[in-house]
Design a protein around this motif. Structure first.
Motif, PDB file in Angstrom:
ATOM      1  N   ASP A 256       0.701  -1.221   0.048  1.00  0.00           N
ATOM      2  CA  ASP A 256       0.024  -0.104   0.197  1.00  0.00           C
ATOM      3  C   ASP A 256       0.823   1.128   0.110  1.00  0.00           C
ATOM      4  OD1 ASP A 256      -2.570  -0.633  -0.245  1.00  0.00           O
ATOM      5  OD2 ASP A 256      -2.834  -1.452   1.911  1.00  0.00           O
TER       6      ASP A 256
ATOM      7  N   TYR B  86      -4.147  -2.107 -14.299  1.00  0.00           N
ATOM      8  CA  TYR B  86      -5.461  -1.776 -13.628  1.00  0.00           C
ATOM      9  C   TYR B  86      -6.683  -2.258 -14.641  1.00  0.00           C
ATOM     10  CZ  TYR B  86      -3.713   1.473 -10.420  1.00  0.00           C
ATOM     11  OH  TYR B  86      -3.174   1.889  -9.111  1.00  0.00           O
TER      12      TYR B  86
ATOM     13  N   TRP C 201      -9.159  -6.800 -12.144  1.00  0.00           N
ATOM     14  CA  TRP C 201     -10.611  -7.275 -11.737  1.00  0.00           C
ATOM     15  C   TRP C 201     -10.744  -8.591 -12.445  1.00  0.00           C
ATOM     16  CZ3 TRP C 201     -14.084  -6.566  -8.228  1.00  0.00           C
ATOM     17  CH2 TRP C 201     -15.159  -7.084  -8.168  1.00  0.00           C
TER      18      TRP C 201
ATOM     19  N   GLY D 169      -9.755 -10.429  -9.252  1.00  0.00           N
ATOM     20  CA  GLY D 169     -11.244  -9.922  -8.588  1.00  0.00           C
ATOM     21  C   GLY D 169     -11.337  -8.838  -7.660  1.00  0.00           C
ATOM     22  N   VAL D 170     -10.108  -7.886  -7.906  1.00  0.00           N
ATOM     23  CA  VAL D 170     -10.101  -6.805  -7.063  1.00  0.00           C
ATOM     24  C   VAL D 170     -10.017  -5.579  -8.078  1.00  0.00           C
ATOM     25  CG1 VAL D 170      -9.326  -7.904  -4.729  1.00  0.00           C
ATOM     26  CG2 VAL D 170      -7.610  -7.062  -6.502  1.00  0.00           C
ATOM     27  N   ASP D 171      -9.995  -4.394  -7.525  1.00  0.00           N
ATOM     28  CA  ASP D 171      -9.475  -3.095  -7.885  1.00  0.00           C
ATOM     29  C   ASP D 171      -8.211  -2.586  -7.568  1.00  0.00           C
ATOM     30  OD1 ASP D 171     -11.946  -2.876  -9.684  1.00  0.00           O
ATOM     31  OD2 ASP D 171     -13.241  -2.132  -7.749  1.00  0.00           O
ATOM     32  N   SER D 172      -7.739  -3.113  -6.670  1.00  0.00           N
ATOM     33  CA  SER D 172      -6.357  -2.621  -5.880  1.00  0.00           C
ATOM     34  C   SER D 172      -5.583  -3.740  -5.810  1.00  0.00           C
ATOM     35  CB  SER D 172      -6.511  -1.871  -4.881  1.00  0.00           C
ATOM     36  OG  SER D 172      -5.336  -1.245  -4.445  1.00  0.00           O
TER      37      SER D 172
ATOM     38  N   TRP E 194      -3.085  -4.762  -3.647  1.00  0.00           N
ATOM     39  CA  TRP E 194      -3.161  -5.146  -2.227  1.00  0.00           C
ATOM     40  C   TRP E 194      -4.206  -5.652  -1.701  1.00  0.00           C
ATOM     41  CZ3 TRP E 194       1.988  -6.023  -1.509  1.00  0.00           C
ATOM     42  CH2 TRP E 194       2.790  -5.421  -1.955  1.00  0.00           C
ATOM     43  N   GLU E 195      -5.390  -5.472  -2.446  1.00  0.00           N
ATOM     44  CA  GLU E 195      -6.741  -5.887  -1.764  1.00  0.00           C
ATOM     45  C   GLU E 195      -6.730  -7.568  -2.036  1.00  0.00           C
ATOM     46  OE1 GLU E 195      -9.909  -3.791  -3.271  1.00  0.00           O
ATOM     47  OE2 GLU E 195      -9.261  -2.001  -2.273  1.00  0.00           O
ATOM     48  N   SER E 196      -5.787  -8.029  -2.927  1.00  0.00           N
ATOM     49  CA  SER E 196      -6.123  -9.383  -3.573  1.00  0.00           C
ATOM     50  C   SER E 196      -5.286 -10.292  -2.476  1.00  0.00           C
ATOM     51  CB  SER E 196      -5.160  -9.562  -4.851  1.00  0.00           C
ATOM     52  OG  SER E 196      -5.330 -11.137  -5.135  1.00  0.00           O
ATOM     53  N   LYS E 197      -6.016 -11.424  -2.437  1.00  0.00           N
ATOM     54  CA  LYS E 197      -5.275 -12.632  -1.572  1.00  0.00           C
ATOM     55  C   LYS E 197      -4.500 -13.419  -2.281  1.00  0.00           C
ATOM     56  CE  LYS E 197      -9.305 -12.459   1.683  1.00  0.00           C
ATOM     57  NZ  LYS E 197     -10.382 -13.689   2.309  1.00  0.00           N
TER      58      LYS E 197
END
Length: 418
Positions: A132, A213, A217, A221-224, A226-229
């Motif tokens: 982040d 970017y 998605w 499956g995320v837009d950022s 660092w949100e991804s697992k």
């Protein structure tokens, strides 16, 4: 110095005898209880359970008195996450003047929010947040430890297959000349000071950022990032880019525009940009780039202007933290750092990374190196006329031991990853 509580509440006997306060013989002395103690090469740490009216403020007020009574160099008192428990740190040596040599990384980085960097001014480990974060500014006079820190960071990150690194060295006329030649096998793209090559690389990096970017998605499956697992991963690595002596190119508006756009948007794409320069004033590094960096690090400098440019105007309120005071040989490798996750300025001792260790780790982890997708410039140091006949050698490191290597069962594939 009174770090105890004298309880003169009347006991049952006192009340029976008609006294409203305890007699001198029956007064109770309550002393803060020592819960735990540890020792290291710098000193000792004591965890103390406080009592009523004898807590953190009282211990802080007694820091100098405790240092004199214990005959130690310095005492610091800090709160802990546990209510009613404080930490008393006593130093017998100065961590900032001790010689610290970097050891082989014991394991790959897994916590991208806390990449290890070395001991701080109290001997506690300090970390660098890459998760982040958009990037960082690194300043410092020649010979103060700036390049050694950069080599140390590359060495720390190298054992992870979920990071790719690129370096542009502004003081090298060619890629394989200068400080980063030894770590070249672990560098995806290595450039010298050639302006057109740097422009081409930054243009490709901007395109890769936008491509991430676009695909994030659908694939994560995320837009950022660092949100991804499932990221960072070998398929979606962190991209760490170092522009060393970046002032070399900052007079060109193309470089400024590209760098500013990347710095402003790269956080969510998993790109970490490091801008290193001897004097990060606005004529060397435009403020619209410098002010977007989430971390600022400065090694010793000779002018207030350079220190303020690197660390911000807030440094004026903490003159004891200024890197001007560390312009002596014993403080080589001492940096002052601040980032958006810290509560203030911190000084630390960057472990000295020898070129031999950096090269050993880089060669042992070279099979992790992949291209940044869509970028072809800066790959000459990795392209050979034929595939290597010997199997890839994989890094095996054990804490406290030298770097060793073992034969990897399969050869590494040279290919691009997302």
């Amino acid at each position: 110095m009174k770090l105890y509580l004298e309880d003169r509440s009347p006991s049952i006997k006192d009340r029976w005898d008609g006294r409203t306060t305890a007699s001198a013989q029956s007064a109770r002395i309550l002393v803060p209880r020592l819960v735990r103690a540890t020792a290291d090469i710098y000193g000792v740490s004591l965890w103390v359970s406080t009592v009523d009216t004898v807590g953190l403020p009282e211990f802080k007020a007694a820091q100098v008195a405790l240092a004199n009574a214990w005959r130690v160099r310095e005492v610091s008192v800090t709160e802990t996450d546990t209510p009613g428990l404080i930490r008393v740190r006593a130093l017998v040596t100065n961590p900032l003047t001790c010689t610290v040599e970097m050891a082989p990384p014991p394991c790959p980085v897994t916590d991208w929010g806390a990449v290890p960097m070395g001991p701080d001014m109290w001997g506690d480990p300090i970390t660098l947040p890459i998760k982040d974060a958009s990037g960082m500014v690194v300043g410092g006079n020649p010979g103060t430890g700036k390049t050694a820190w950069c080599l140390g960071l590359i060495t720390t990150l190298a054992p992870s297959d979920s990071v790719q690194m690129a370096v542009a060295n502004g003081k090298a006329p060619a890629p394989m000349i200068g400080d980063y030649r030894g770590v070249a096998p672990r560098i995806s793209h290595l450039l010298g000071s050639d302006l057109e090559e740097v422009v081409e690389f930054l243009t490709g990096l901007q395109a890769e950022m936008n491509r991430r970017y676009t695909l994030m998605w659908d694939q994560l499956g995320v837009d950022s990032f660092w949100e991804s697992k499932s990221a960072p991963s070998p398929q979606w690595p962190v991209l760490v880019v170092l522009l060393d002596e970046c002032q070399t190119w900052m007079q060109d508006p193309r470089v400024v525009d590209l760098t500013a756009d990347i710095e402003a948007k790269c956080r969510g794409a998993g790109i970490f940009l490091i801008l290193a320069t001897q004097k990060p004033t606005d004529n060397n590094l435009p403020t619209r780039i410098r002010d977007l960096c989430t971390t600022s690090l400065c090694f010793p400098v000779r002018t207030t202007a350079a220190a303020i440019a690197a660390l911000g105007e807030g440094l004026r309120e903490y003159p004891e933290m200024s890197p001007l005071h560390r312009m002596r040989p014993e403080f080589r490798g001492v940096g002052t750092i601040i980032n958006e996750t810290s509560s203030g300025y911190t000084q630390f001792k960057a472990p000295f990374c020898t070129r031999t260790l950096a090269a050993q780790v880089a060669h042992a982890t070279a099979h992790y190196t992949r291209d940044f997708p869509g970028i072809t410039v800066g790959r000459g140091h990795r392209i050979t006329a034929q595939a290597p006949s010997a199997p890839v050698r994989k890094l095996r490191v054990v804490r406290g031991e030298k770097v060793t290597a073992s034969t990897h069962p399969t050869s590494a594939r040279r290919g691009s990853t997302r």
